[in-house]
Design an enzyme around this catalytic site. Structure first.
Site, PDB file in Angstrom:
ATOM      1  N   GLU A 230       0.951  -1.475   0.334  1.00  0.00           N
ATOM      2  CA  GLU A 230      -0.140   0.260   0.095  1.00  0.00           C
ATOM      3  C   GLU A 230       0.668   1.289  -0.182  1.00  0.00           C
ATOM      4  O   GLU A 230       0.493   2.126  -0.605  1.00  0.00           O
ATOM      5  CB  GLU A 230      -0.448   0.100   1.415  1.00  0.00           C
ATOM      6  CG  GLU A 230      -1.702   0.879   1.146  1.00  0.00           C
ATOM      7  CD  GLU A 230      -2.643   1.683   2.781  1.00  0.00           C
ATOM      8  OE1 GLU A 230      -2.879   2.747   2.296  1.00  0.00           O
ATOM      9  OE2 GLU A 230      -2.265   0.729   3.346  1.00  0.00           O
TER      10      GLU A 230
ATOM     11  N   ASP B 163       0.661   4.075  -3.036  1.00  0.00           N
ATOM     12  CA  ASP B 163       0.328   5.608  -2.753  1.00  0.00           C
ATOM     13  C   ASP B 163       1.011   6.083  -4.169  1.00  0.00           C
ATOM     14  O   ASP B 163       0.868   7.008  -4.416  1.00  0.00           O
ATOM     15  CB  ASP B 163       0.851   5.333  -1.624  1.00  0.00           C
ATOM     16  CG  ASP B 163       0.556   7.316  -1.660  1.00  0.00           C
ATOM     17  OD1 ASP B 163      -1.334   8.021  -1.778  1.00  0.00           O
ATOM     18  OD2 ASP B 163       1.485   7.913  -1.154  1.00  0.00           O
TER      19      ASP B 163
ATOM     20  N   GLU C  31      -4.535   0.536  -3.200  1.00  0.00           N
ATOM     21  CA  GLU C  31      -3.239   0.961  -3.823  1.00  0.00           C
ATOM     22  C   GLU C  31      -2.254  -0.044  -4.138  1.00  0.00           C
ATOM     23  O   GLU C  31      -1.130  -0.527  -4.850  1.00  0.00           O
ATOM     24  CB  GLU C  31      -2.980   2.023  -2.675  1.00  0.00           C
ATOM     25  CG  GLU C  31      -3.571   3.111  -3.099  1.00  0.00           C
ATOM     26  CD  GLU C  31      -3.579   4.437  -1.825  1.00  0.00           C
ATOM     27  OE1 GLU C  31      -3.530   5.450  -1.808  1.00  0.00           O
ATOM     28  OE2 GLU C  31      -2.974   3.841  -0.569  1.00  0.00           O
TER      29      GLU C  31
END
Length: 249
Positions: free
Chosen positions: A59, A63, A138
């Site tokens: 994640e 991002d 993500e």
């Protein structure tokens, strides 16, 4: 194959990637060792399921990959707009709400592995479900990028979603001056002014602002300046306020 995975789970992941629009067979041909299916699987393992083998780090990477992908998309598609406008658009496109909507279009919730406690919460709490879906999206973006080393393969399926969301956002009044539009709405419907709060952390590279009124946060935006971060937060709030006003009739 590069890694071993339960064949039933791998078939599920193949189905997901094909839903997204990726040619799995072609990708496997490009990589002589095959795709790292364990990494793709890890992208969909929520921290509540395992404290050691989960999607937290993916994640984190996702991002950055997401913001790069969206930034390239905006530069190519809306390169004639000011940086402040692009920043506001990007904040909307990478928001949890938008990512969760994209995730739902692929029924991503069916592939995410959660603890029973969190799964029950997501069935009853919209905010929890949105966060889980956005974080998993993500992480999946990161996994796809890492196993292909090709940002274009991410953009191939992500850009159409971003175009749809960006065009809808551009229909809102006063693009680039979201603060004025939001202020007009809050005064008209709540008889108050928006309160912008600086929540930037020392380690952040960008300013982060939240916009509050009616005892809740309606949007959080980032920008190179406090002003642009406020505009980005107001842009997100405008979309949310629009839904509320529609429901009120």
């Amino acid at each position: 194959m590069l890694t071993m995975i339960d064949p039933r789970r791998q078939r599920e992941l193949v189905r997901l990637l094909e839903q997204i629009g990726l040619d799995v067979k072609q990708l496997e041909k490009k990589n002589p060792n095959g795709l790292d299916w364990l990494l793709i699987d890890q992208a969909l393992l929520h921290p509540s399921f395992s404290s050691t083998h989960n999607n937290d780090q993916l994640e984190f990477v996702g991002d950055s990959v997401l913001k790069l992908s969206v930034s390239l998309f905006l530069r190519e598609k809306y390169g004639n707009k000011k940086v402040g406008e692009l920043s506001a658009l990007r904040s909307h496109l990478v928001s949890d709400k938008n990512l969760a909507q994209i995730a739902k279009s692929y029924d991503l919730q069916k592939y995410i592995v959660l603890s029973d406690t969190i799964r029950k919460n997501t069935q009853n709490a919209q905010a929890t479900e949105q966060t889980v879906l956005a974080n998993s999206m993500e992480a999946l973006i990161a996994a796809i990028y890492l196993v292909t080393n090709d940002i274009n393969l991410v953009r191939q399926w992500l850009d159409p979603h971003m175009l749809k969301s960006a065009e809808a956002q551009l229909q809102l009044p006063a693009l680039g001056n979201y603060k004025v539009s939001l202020q007009e709405l809050t005064q008209r419907h709540w008889r108050c002014l928006p309160d912008y709060r600086n929540v930037t952390l020392p380690e952040d590279n960008l300013f982060t602002m939240e916009v509050w009124f009616a005892d809740r946060c309606w949007g959080k935006g980032q920008g190179k300046s406090m002003k642009s971060a406020q505009q980005a937060a107001a842009a997100l709030a405008l979309a949310e306020v629009g839904h509320v006003i529609d429901q009120l009739g």
